[in-house]
Design an enzyme around this catalytic site. Structure first.
Site, PDB file in Angstrom:
ATOM      1  N   GLY A   1       0.825  -1.208   0.000  1.00 62.93           N
ATOM      2  CA  GLY A   1       0.000   0.000   0.000  1.00 62.93           C
ATOM      3  C   GLY A   1       0.849   1.243   0.000  1.00 62.93           C
ATOM      4  O   GLY A   1       2.059   1.183  -0.226  1.00 62.93           O
ATOM      5  N   ASN A   2       0.233   2.366   0.243  1.00 58.72           N
ATOM      6  CA  ASN A   2       0.972   3.621   0.318  1.00 58.72           C
ATOM      7  C   ASN A   2       0.331   4.498   1.390  1.00 58.72           C
ATOM      8  O   ASN A   2      -0.701   4.134   1.961  1.00 58.72           O
ATOM      9  CB  ASN A   2       1.001   4.327  -1.040  1.00 58.72           C
ATOM     10  CG  ASN A   2      -0.393   4.645  -1.538  1.00 58.72           C
ATOM     11  OD1 ASN A   2      -1.077   5.488  -0.986  1.00 58.72           O
ATOM     12  ND2 ASN A   2      -0.828   3.915  -2.568  1.00 58.72           N
TER      13      ASN A   2
END
Ligand code: C5P
Length: 409
Positions: free
Chosen positions: A211-212
């Protein structure tokens, strides 16, 4: 433009500094009406406030009943500034209590509200006050200070009233922003706006993902502002950390491929697409059926990733070949490049590559950009020229981005 400014003064020792708040506003040409609590008048005299404000000072709920003063003052206000705001007043504002003239004035007003808290550090840091301030901020109340410094007794710390000129400058800026928003309201009416927000997650196995750190705040602010300006908004949301607005059509997605599908569906009748989401460039080539175990992997684990579709670039390419003729396409570039000129060069290369009409360039880093209330952006047009620069709250940046979109026609 002369504004009708209500200055609320509550009962703290810093009330004497409110005289300078009133004076600065009067000298700047504004019509100032002081609403003081009884406690405030123990610290600073009515004659002083009347002389400086050049208007009667109001305190009593049961005075001027015939003219319905308890709501009239608030209804007429362009801006309300409460300085100092005591812990007690902050609690009452958070609860919507109207047992005095100031409480009624605030409840009867749609004007922007700016409060400048002043109290001892312990009171400012008390969880009750912390919660009340968060509640007020969530409602759009602007909080100026408190400053850190010498308090009334021998102690010092956060809790000191911000300097009067800082309070006045902040309050007038809040009003200017509010007025700009009102002026812009309706300039997107009848237009269908799609906003992507948040960050995609690419599953590795049933419990893990790549993810980020995107929180979705900037995209949600754009959706909120576009809706306030009259647009019919579809918000394509990937793992938001903030509440989406209630007056938009919400489509929740998780992965880049899901986001691609949602954008494709929404693009059919969109006038404007704003791609604020942080989309993963790669996803795992295969997703493990069950949890990846270190017992079977050993000391290292190699991941194989495959490129995700570049949704923005695909839309840009589709437009170049004649699809979506009336669509306006806005991309984002979040870069860690430290040098300003190099950051803009990256932006220019990106907008050319993606075929967007505008590109919103901002710097991100370990402490910048993500999960913060503020942002600082440069907006480039298709030729790479700077059309707008904006810094401030994500909401005010959202409005400046929308101004640039509206200017595209
Ligand atoms: O290439 P880069 O990821 O820096 O581009 C950022 C812009 O492109 C953003 O507007 C983002 O929403 C969009 N994007 C996309 N599909 C991807 C990656 C990014 O649409 N796979």
């Amino acid at each position: 433009m002369a504004l009708n400014v209500v200055v609320g003064i509550t009962g703290g020792i810093a009330a004497y500094k409110a005289v300078n708040v009133v004076r600065s506003l009067v000298l700047a040409g504004h019509d100032v009406h002081v609403v003081a609590t009884d406690a405030a008048l123990r610290f600073v005299g009515r004659p002083t406030l009347e002389a400086i404000s050049r208007n009667p000072v109001h305190t009593e709920l049961y005075e001027g009943v015939a003219e319905v003063r308890h709501v009239a003052i608030g209804q007429a206000a362009d801006l309300i500034v409460i300085a100092p705001a005591t812990a007690n007043t902050i609690a009452k504002l958070a609860a919507g209590i109207a047992d005095d003239l100031l409480g009624n004035t605030v409840l009867a007003s749609t004007a922007p509200l700016v409060i400048a808290p002043a109290m001892h550090t312990e009171m400012w840091q008390n969880p009750a006050t912390v919660d009340n301030i968060a509640t007020l901020r969530g409602r759009g109340v602007h909080v100026v200070g408190p400053a850190v410094g010498q308090l009334t007794g021998r102690d010092s710390g956060p809790g000191r009233l911000e300097e009067p000129e800082v309070i006045v400058a902040a309050a007038l800026a809040v009003h200017a922003e509010h007025a700009a928003r009102l002026a812009a309201s309706g300039d997107l009416s009848g237009r269908r706006v799609v906003v992507t927000a948040g960050g995609t997650r690419e599953p590795l196995d049933p419990v893990r993902f790549l993810g980020n750190r995107s929180s979705g705040r900037q995209g949600v602010a754009i959706a909120t502002a576009a809706s306030a300006r009259g647009a019919a908004v579809t918000l394509i949301a990937a793992h938001l950390e903030v509440q989406p607005p209630s007056d938009v059509a919400l489509v929740e997605v998780s992965t880049a491929v899901e986001l691609q599908q949602a954008v494709a569906d929404a693009a059919v009748d969109a006038d404007i697409i704003v791609m604020a989401a942080a989309v993963a460039d790669y996803r795992p080539t295969s997703v493990a059926e069950s949890k990846i175990k270190k017992e079977t992997q050993g000391d290292t684990l190699e991941l194989s990733l495959v490129k995700n579709p570049d949704i923005l670039a695909e839309l840009g390419a589709a437009r170049r070949s004649g699809a979506y003729p009336r669509l306006r396409l806005i991309g984002f570039a979040a870069e860690t490049e430290a040098d300003d000129a190099a950051l803009l060069e990256l932006g220019r290369a990106k907008i050319a590559r993606k075929g967007a009409d505008l590109l919103v360039v901002n710097r991100v880093g370990w402490n910048e950009g993500f999960a913060t209330d503020g942002n600082s952006v440069v907006v480039l047009d298709g030729a790479g020229a700077i059309v707008s620069e904006a810094a401030g709250s994500k909401m005010s940046v959202a409005d400046r981005i929308l101004d640039a979109i509206v200017a595209l026609g």
